[in-house]
Design a protein around this motif. Sequence first.
Motif, short mmCIF file in Angstrom:
data_model
loop_
_atom_site.label_atom_id
_atom_site.label_comp_id
_atom_site.label_asym_id
_atom_site.label_seq_id
_atom_site.Cartn_x
_atom_site.Cartn_y
_atom_site.Cartn_z
N THR A 154 7.91 -0.55 -22.32
CA THR A 154 7.06 -1.24 -21.34
C THR A 154 5.73 -0.52 -21.21
OG1 THR A 154 9.01 -1.98 -20.10
CG2 THR A 154 6.89 -2.04 -18.96
N LEU A 155 5.77 0.81 -21.20
CA LEU A 155 4.52 1.59 -21.15
C LEU A 155 3.64 1.28 -22.36
CD1 LEU A 155 5.79 5.12 -20.02
CD2 LEU A 155 4.59 3.42 -18.62
N LEU A 156 4.27 1.20 -23.52
CA LEU A 156 3.53 0.89 -24.75
C LEU A 156 2.93 -0.50 -24.67
CD1 LEU A 156 2.88 2.21 -27.48
CD2 LEU A 156 4.87 1.02 -28.42
N SER A 157 3.68 -1.43 -24.08
CA SER A 157 3.19 -2.80 -23.93
C SER A 157 2.02 -2.85 -22.95
CB SER A 157 4.32 -3.70 -23.42
OG SER A 157 3.85 -5.00 -23.16
N ILE A 158 2.12 -2.09 -21.85
CA ILE A 158 1.03 -2.06 -20.86
C ILE A 158 -0.23 -1.47 -21.49
CG2 ILE A 158 0.25 -1.00 -18.71
CD1 ILE A 158 3.17 -1.15 -17.74
N PHE A 159 -0.05 -0.36 -22.23
CA PHE A 159 -1.20 0.26 -22.90
C PHE A 159 -1.81 -0.69 -23.93
CE2 PHE A 159 -2.29 2.18 -27.02
CZ PHE A 159 -3.53 2.71 -26.69
N GLY A 160 -0.97 -1.24 -24.80
CA GLY A 160 -1.47 -2.11 -25.87
C GLY A 160 -2.15 -3.35 -25.35
N SER A 161 -1.51 -4.00 -24.38
CA SER A 161 -2.09 -5.23 -23.83
C SER A 161 -3.38 -4.92 -23.08
CB SER A 161 -1.09 -5.92 -22.89
OG SER A 161 -0.76 -5.08 -21.79
N PHE A 209 0.79 -1.23 0.00
CA PHE A 209 0.00 0.00 0.00
C PHE A 209 0.82 1.28 0.00
CE2 PHE A 209 -3.04 -3.16 1.57
CZ PHE A 209 -4.07 -2.92 0.67
N SER A 210 2.13 1.18 0.15
CA SER A 210 2.95 2.39 0.01
C SER A 210 2.98 2.85 -1.45
CB SER A 210 4.38 2.13 0.50
OG SER A 210 4.98 1.09 -0.27
N ASN A 211 2.72 1.91 -2.38
CA ASN A 211 2.66 2.27 -3.79
C ASN A 211 1.24 2.58 -4.26
OD1 ASN A 211 5.44 1.85 -4.26
ND2 ASN A 211 5.11 -0.36 -4.41
N THR A 212 0.29 2.44 -3.35
CA THR A 212 -1.11 2.56 -3.73
C THR A 212 -1.58 3.98 -4.06
OG1 THR A 212 -1.65 0.61 -2.41
CG2 THR A 212 -3.48 2.05 -2.98
N PRO A 213 -1.14 5.04 -3.34
CA PRO A 213 -1.70 6.37 -3.58
C PRO A 213 -1.68 6.80 -5.03
CG PRO A 213 -0.38 6.41 -1.61
CD PRO A 213 -0.17 5.07 -2.23
N ARG A 214 -0.53 6.66 -5.70
CA ARG A 214 -0.45 7.08 -7.10
C ARG A 214 -1.41 6.25 -7.95
NH1 ARG A 214 4.80 7.30 -11.22
NH2 ARG A 214 3.58 7.92 -13.06
N MET A 215 -1.46 4.94 -7.70
CA MET A 215 -2.33 4.07 -8.47
C MET A 215 -3.79 4.45 -8.28
SD MET A 215 -0.61 1.88 -10.20
CE MET A 215 0.99 1.08 -10.28
N ILE A 216 -4.18 4.67 -7.03
CA ILE A 216 -5.58 4.98 -6.75
C ILE A 216 -5.95 6.36 -7.29
CG2 ILE A 216 -7.28 5.38 -4.94
CD1 ILE A 216 -6.05 3.23 -3.33
N THR A 252 -2.29 4.52 -18.22
CA THR A 252 -0.89 4.18 -18.46
C THR A 252 -0.01 5.40 -18.20
OG1 THR A 252 -1.52 2.55 -20.14
CG2 THR A 252 0.76 3.29 -20.14
N ALA A 253 -0.45 6.57 -18.66
CA ALA A 253 0.33 7.79 -18.48
C ALA A 253 0.41 8.21 -17.02
CB ALA A 253 -0.26 8.91 -19.32
N LEU A 254 -0.75 8.22 -16.34
CA LEU A 254 -0.79 8.73 -14.96
C LEU A 254 -0.21 7.75 -13.94
CD1 LEU A 254 -4.36 10.35 -14.93
CD2 LEU A 254 -2.15 11.50 -15.13
N ALA A 255 -0.37 6.45 -14.17
CA ALA A 255 0.05 5.47 -13.17
C ALA A 255 1.49 5.00 -13.34
CB ALA A 255 -0.89 4.26 -13.21
N PHE A 256 1.98 4.95 -14.58
CA PHE A 256 3.26 4.28 -14.82
C PHE A 256 4.34 5.15 -15.46
CE2 PHE A 256 0.09 0.75 -15.06
CZ PHE A 256 0.48 0.10 -13.89
N ALA A 257 4.00 6.34 -15.93
CA ALA A 257 5.02 7.20 -16.55
C ALA A 257 6.12 7.52 -15.54
CB ALA A 257 4.38 8.49 -17.06
N GLY A 258 7.36 7.32 -15.94
CA GLY A 258 8.49 7.54 -15.05
C GLY A 258 8.88 6.33 -14.24
N THR A 259 8.01 5.32 -14.23
CA THR A 259 8.30 4.09 -13.50
C THR A 259 8.89 3.04 -14.43
OG1 THR A 259 6.45 4.54 -12.01
CG2 THR A 259 7.30 2.29 -12.03
#
Length: 238
Positions: free
Chosen positions: A196-203, A121-128, A184-191
């Motif tokens: 990988t971002l393109l793969s996450i978006f596409g999949s 849950f320390s990684n949860t705030p950005r995701m939520i 994809t942009a808000l949750a994973f950009a910079g991570t």
Amino acid sequence: MNELLLILSVIVIYGFALLAYLFFGKSGLYCMSAIATICANIEVIILIKAFGLEQTLGNVLFAVTFLITDILSECEGKKSANKAVIIGIFCSIFFLILSQSWLLYAPSEGDTAMPAISAVFSNTPRMIMASLVVYAVSQLFDVWLYHKWWAFTEKKFGDKRRFLWLRNNGSTLVSQLINSILFTALAFAGTYDFMTLLSIFGSGYIIYIFTTLLDTPAVYLARLISDKKKSKTLPLTK
């Protein structure tokens, strides 16, 4: 194994949405929306590989929220569909506050759970927060577009019930595209790196196409359930 589990997840989750509507009406779908939103915010942290694609695990649960709003739009009206979205937003905010409050406690010496809870849950705030923004934008847009398609087909063909498949798929596929890009942009950009971002978006979007096409029969079944319920409440005529 992942592929089989994803297929079974779609069947089970969509099935429970229909059962919730069958037994509890729109209140059941409101509950399903709240549960799915909270659980998806946890699942989305997990990356898996299935069908040769890297994807977040929360895709199916997010997909069922679109099924829920489409059922409510079709059977209960636009106001009920928007209410489900507001409930989802409220639950996401509450879950964010609650989950982050757990990390403020000092665990006892005998505690074994806090390290795992903290890791998750320390990684949860950005995701939520990302999920909250994306959920609000894409879901409200989905409800709006569903009724725009409905008004268009009714005006064009003079039939309110025809072309359910068009308003269902026509609204959800566009909304899911917006959902996939924004999340994809808000949750994973910079991570992750760009590929990988393109793969996450596409999949993610491929999975959403699959789940959207599968939810069309579920919406037809929900309308059948609604028709049967309404026919039972109609007064008998002599």
